[in-house]
Design a protein around this motif. Structure first.
Motif, PDB file in Angstrom:
ATOM      1  N   HIS A   1      38.028  67.561 -21.799  1.00  9.81           N
ATOM      2  CA  HIS A   1      38.358  68.010 -20.432  1.00  9.81           C
ATOM      3  C   HIS A   1      38.178  66.889 -19.419  1.00  9.81           C
ATOM      4  O   HIS A   1      38.857  66.854 -18.407  1.00  9.81           O
ATOM      5  N   GLY A   2      37.213  66.013 -19.667  1.00  9.89           N
ATOM      6  CA  GLY A   2      36.978  64.946 -18.686  1.00  9.89           C
ATOM      7  C   GLY A   2      35.774  64.117 -19.070  1.00  9.89           C
ATOM      8  O   GLY A   2      35.101  64.381 -20.079  1.00  9.89           O
ATOM      9  N   VAL A   3      35.512  63.102 -18.270  1.00  6.47           N
ATOM     10  CA  VAL A   3      34.355  62.245 -18.531  1.00  6.47           C
ATOM     11  C   VAL A   3      33.790  61.773 -17.192  1.00  6.47           C
ATOM     12  O   VAL A   3      34.551  61.500 -16.250  1.00  6.47           O
ATOM     13  N   TYR A   4      32.473  61.721 -17.096  1.00  4.94           N
ATOM     14  CA  TYR A   4      31.790  61.265 -15.882  1.00  4.94           C
ATOM     15  C   TYR A   4      30.946  60.038 -16.204  1.00  4.94           C
ATOM     16  O   TYR A   4      30.349  59.946 -17.271  1.00  4.94           O
ATOM     17  N   MET A   5      30.923  59.102 -15.279  1.00  5.73           N
ATOM     18  CA  MET A   5      30.086  57.900 -15.326  1.00  5.73           C
ATOM     19  C   MET A   5      30.413  56.989 -16.518  1.00  5.73           C
ATOM     20  O   MET A   5      29.523  56.336 -17.068  1.00  5.73           O
ATOM     21  N   LEU A   6      31.676  56.961 -16.895  1.00  5.51           N
ATOM     22  CA  LEU A   6      32.093  56.122 -18.030  1.00  5.51           C
ATOM     23  C   LEU A   6      31.900  54.638 -17.715  1.00  5.51           C
ATOM     24  O   LEU A   6      31.386  53.882 -18.540  1.00  5.51           O
ATOM     25  N   GLU A   7      32.313  54.252 -16.518  1.00  5.51           N
ATOM     26  CA  GLU A   7      32.210  52.835 -16.133  1.00  5.51           C
ATOM     27  C   GLU A   7      30.761  52.363 -16.133  1.00  5.51           C
ATOM     28  O   GLU A   7      30.415  51.324 -16.661  1.00  5.51           O
ATOM     29  N   GLU A   8      29.900  53.175 -15.509  1.00  5.08           N
ATOM     30  CA  GLU A   8      28.503  52.778 -15.339  1.00  5.08           C
ATOM     31  C   GLU A   8      27.723  52.818 -16.646  1.00  5.08           C
ATOM     32  O   GLU A   8      26.881  51.954 -16.913  1.00  5.08           O
ATOM     33  N   LEU A   9      27.984  53.819 -17.467  1.00  2.83           N
ATOM     34  CA  LEU A   9      27.106  54.053 -18.622  1.00  2.83           C
ATOM     35  C   LEU A   9      27.705  53.630 -19.968  1.00  2.83           C
ATOM     36  O   LEU A   9      26.973  53.498 -20.945  1.00  2.83           O
TER      37      LEU A   9
ATOM     38  N   THR B   1      20.000  45.404 -17.862  1.00  2.00           N
ATOM     39  CA  THR B   1      20.893  46.121 -16.939  1.00  2.00           C
ATOM     40  C   THR B   1      21.351  47.462 -17.494  1.00  2.00           C
ATOM     41  O   THR B   1      21.838  48.314 -16.749  1.00  2.00           O
ATOM     42  N   GLY B   2      21.249  47.639 -18.806  1.00  4.98           N
ATOM     43  CA  GLY B   2      21.742  48.874 -19.428  1.00  4.98           C
ATOM     44  C   GLY B   2      23.242  48.866 -19.653  1.00  4.98           C
ATOM     45  O   GLY B   2      23.811  49.868 -20.095  1.00  4.98           O
ATOM     46  N   LYS B   3      23.908  47.777 -19.341  1.00  5.16           N
ATOM     47  CA  LYS B   3      25.365  47.710 -19.456  1.00  5.16           C
ATOM     48  C   LYS B   3      25.762  47.539 -20.931  1.00  5.16           C
ATOM     49  O   LYS B   3      25.207  46.695 -21.648  1.00  5.16           O
ATOM     50  N   ASN B   4      26.725  48.355 -21.360  1.00  5.18           N
ATOM     51  CA  ASN B   4      27.232  48.262 -22.731  1.00  5.18           C
ATOM     52  C   ASN B   4      28.325  47.194 -22.777  1.00  5.18           C
ATOM     53  O   ASN B   4      29.251  47.213 -21.957  1.00  5.18           O
ATOM     54  N   SER B   5      28.231  46.264 -23.735  1.00  3.66           N
ATOM     55  CA  SER B   5      29.223  45.180 -23.791  1.00  3.66           C
ATOM     56  C   SER B   5      30.591  45.700 -24.210  1.00  3.66           C
ATOM     57  O   SER B   5      31.607  45.048 -23.994  1.00  3.66           O
ATOM     58  N   GLY B   6      30.630  46.883 -24.837  1.00  2.00           N
ATOM     59  CA  GLY B   6      31.905  47.519 -25.169  1.00  2.00           C
ATOM     60  C   GLY B   6      32.519  47.039 -26.477  1.00  2.00           C
ATOM     61  O   GLY B   6      33.485  47.637 -26.959  1.00  2.00           O
ATOM     62  N   ASN B   7      31.998  45.956 -27.066  1.00  2.00           N
ATOM     63  CA  ASN B   7      32.624  45.442 -28.288  1.00  2.00           C
ATOM     64  C   ASN B   7      31.613  45.120 -29.393  1.00  2.00           C
ATOM     65  O   ASN B   7      31.947  44.482 -30.381  1.00  2.00           O
ATOM     66  N   ASN B   8      30.380  45.593 -29.196  1.00  2.70           N
ATOM     67  CA  ASN B   8      29.314  45.366 -30.188  1.00  2.70           C
ATOM     68  C   ASN B   8      28.849  43.917 -30.277  1.00  2.70           C
ATOM     69  O   ASN B   8      28.162  43.542 -31.240  1.00  2.70           O
ATOM     70  N   LEU B   9      29.233  43.118 -29.293  1.00  3.26           N
ATOM     71  CA  LEU B   9      28.772  41.734 -29.279  1.00  3.26           C
ATOM     72  C   LEU B   9      27.843  41.531 -28.098  1.00  3.26           C
ATOM     73  O   LEU B   9      28.019  42.134 -27.043  1.00  3.26           O
ATOM     74  N   GLY B  10      26.873  40.686 -28.274  1.00  4.94           N
ATOM     75  CA  GLY B  10      25.936  40.386 -27.190  1.00  4.94           C
ATOM     76  C   GLY B  10      24.753  39.652 -27.766  1.00  4.94           C
ATOM     77  O   GLY B  10      24.651  39.501 -28.996  1.00  4.94           O
TER      78      GLY B  10
END
Ligand code: SF4
Length: 507
Positions: free
Chosen positions: A454-462, A109-118
């Motif tokens: 200044h900002g961030v785009y597509m943080l949730e998705e990527l 899926t390309g989804k990052n687990s966000g915590n280095n676990l998986g």
């Protein structure tokens, strides 16, 4: 084991932020022996400053904190399941504190687990031994150098070297080729762990294990010891240099093991590690989990700075100031070798962003802009995003996309490390753009050049590393290594070092 999680957390933090003494010694030698006025010398000065900054502020040495790989030896009777669980919690905590970048991505899926676990991350190898304590060794090896690992199946033909046969001369050719093919993309000067023999999978495992040896040790096998020394000497004559800029320091270590093989197979497997050679270890009390001894370092010995106060990367006054958005005229005036200082906004984009931009409009207007190949470590503090580590990633991965991205979005510069290929080179020429080279791994140095988000785009998705971050740059130094006139430092260094390889092959 009430202290286990705390001990593992300390091991992870120290590994990510504080290079071991043997690697520091090797880098100090590189700094002393490279001409400071060359591009390699400048790169090493930035690297040295970065190593000092990371230790001083307990920040990640490189923004790519790699694949955590634990090699653990336990006495009989220790519960390995509990040990693993506590270690996973320590990895998640280190990620939350910004000492590790969230690096675990679902391959489908390309989804990052966000915590280095998986699944599959981090990597554990358990072994039992007959000593009373637990030994834990950790290596953090990033993607740039991991991508330069290579496996040869002998006999085989090699660029510039001719045929590598099933003998030690053939092995040596492979090892020199491995250093040559990495150029600067694995953030040279690097070190290689090598396995001669085994099967394909075993070869990679044993080659990586060699990276747990100290750079200054001696191979107990005199034949392999001689080979290590010969490879060190000859690889450092190739002229790859720091970041592939050309220079006399290309390899800081060569560690070789041999394993039995099937009669039909003869593999030579190389694990390439960058200058940000992060590995440490501890011995733990098997009852409490407390650290009883550090491996590779003596915590009571003060850490020597690599760069003396007031020295390091020096501005000469000849730097070209770039303030995006950039005009075509300004960019066409740049030539290979120019040092630039960027002031103003720039946007990050790496693999997932490039793929997205091929099929969609950009969420950020990039006309005249600089696209930075970077997957930073970011933390939210008091409701504000802060850059914690932000060196460049390997640009060549974007080669299939970059020419189209430059054309479609009117970029005037792409910036990363390791250089790009001929398709991007042609697009730079056609569109009046340049490739800027930042120093690979210098994540703390560059984080200080990015004072504002200044900002961030597509943080949730990527996820954090792949999202498009818009930073404000302040005196951010980089070197033009591909200009708008078709010149490429990378092509030049590949040719000259290839000619050096040919001399070795002809002997
Ligand atoms: S120093 Fe370079 S190769 Fe090493 S982890 Fe960092 S970006 Fe990757």
């Amino acid at each position: 084991m009430q202290f286990l999680k705390e001990s593992m957390l300390e091991l992870i933090i120290q590994t990510s932020t504080n290079l071991p003494p043997d690697v520091r010694t090797a880098m100090a030698w590189a700094l002393r022996t490279e001409n400071p006025h060359t591009q390699s010398g400048q790169a090493l000065a930035i690297i040295g400053q970065n190593i000092d900054m990371a230790h001083q502020d307990e920040g990640a040495i490189c923004q790519d904190t790699g694949m955590p790989t634990f090699e653990i030896k336990t006495p009989i009777g220790v519960n390995q399941i509990a040990l693993r669980k506590e270690t996973l919690e320590a990895v998640a905590e280190a990620t939350k504190r910004g000492k590790l970048r969230p690096n675990s991505v679902d391959s489908i899926t390309g989804k990052n687990s966000g915590n280095n676990l998986g699944p599959g991350t981090p990597i554990f190898h358990f072994e039992q031994w007959e000593k009373p304590e637990i030994e834990v060794r950790l290596i953090l090896k990033g993607g740039g150098c991991e991508n330069k690992n290579i496996q040869y199946s002998l006999p085989c033909p090699l660029d510039h070297l001719g045929r590598a046969d099933r003998d030690l001369e053939g092995v040596k050719k492979c090892l020199l080729h491995a250093v040559w093919q990495a150029q600067g993309q694995g953030c040279a000067p690097g070190a290689i762990g090598v396995c001669i023999g085994s099967d394909r999978a075993g070869g990679y495992h044993l080659a990586k294990q060699q990276l747990f040896r100290t750079l200054d040790d001696t191979n107990p096998d005199p034949v392999l010891d001689k080979l290590e020394q010969e490879v060190m000497e000859q690889a450092n004559k190739l002229g790859v240099g720091a970041m592939g800029f050309g220079g006399s320091n290309s390899l800081i270590g060569c560690k070789i093991t041999a394993a039995n093989r099937l009669p039909a197979s003869y593999f030579v497997t190389v694990a390439y590690d960058c200058w940000a050679f992060r590995r440490l270890g501890v011995l733990l009390d098997a009852q409490t989990g407390a650290i009883t001894q550090w491996l590779y370092r003596d915590p009571n010995r003060p850490v020597d700075h690599l760069i003396a106060e007031g020295t390091g990367f020096q501005l000469t006054g000849r730097e070209v100031r770039l303030e995006p958005p950039l005009s075509e005229e300004k960019v066409r005036a740049l030539k290979v070798g120019d040092v630039v200082l960027i002031n103003g906004p720039m946007v990050t984009g790496r693999d997932a962003a490039h793929h997205y931009l091929l099929h969609h409009e950009s969420p950020y207007d990039m006309r005249g802009g600089i696209l930075y190949h970077c997957g930073p470590v970011m933390l939210k503090e008091d409701g504000q995003w802060r850059v914690k580590a932000a060196g460049p990633t390997t640009s060549i991965r974007e080669e299939p996309y970059e020419a189209d991205i430059i054309r479609r979005f009117g970029l005037r510069a792409v910036m990363g490390k390791g250089g790009m290929g001929s398709k991007t080179g042609a697009a730079l020429k056609e569109n009046g753009a340049v490739y800027l080279h930042a120093i690979g791994g210098a994540a703390q140095f560059y984080a200080r050049c990015l004072p504002q988000v200044h900002g961030v785009y597509m943080l949730e998705e990527l996820g954090v590393p792949e999202a498009m971050w818009v930073f404000e740059a302040r005196n951010f130094p980089a070197i033009v290594t591909m200009d708008a006139h078709g010149n490429s430092l990378h092509a030049d260094v590949a040719a000259t070092t290839g000619a050096e390889l040919e001399k070795v092959g002809a002997k």
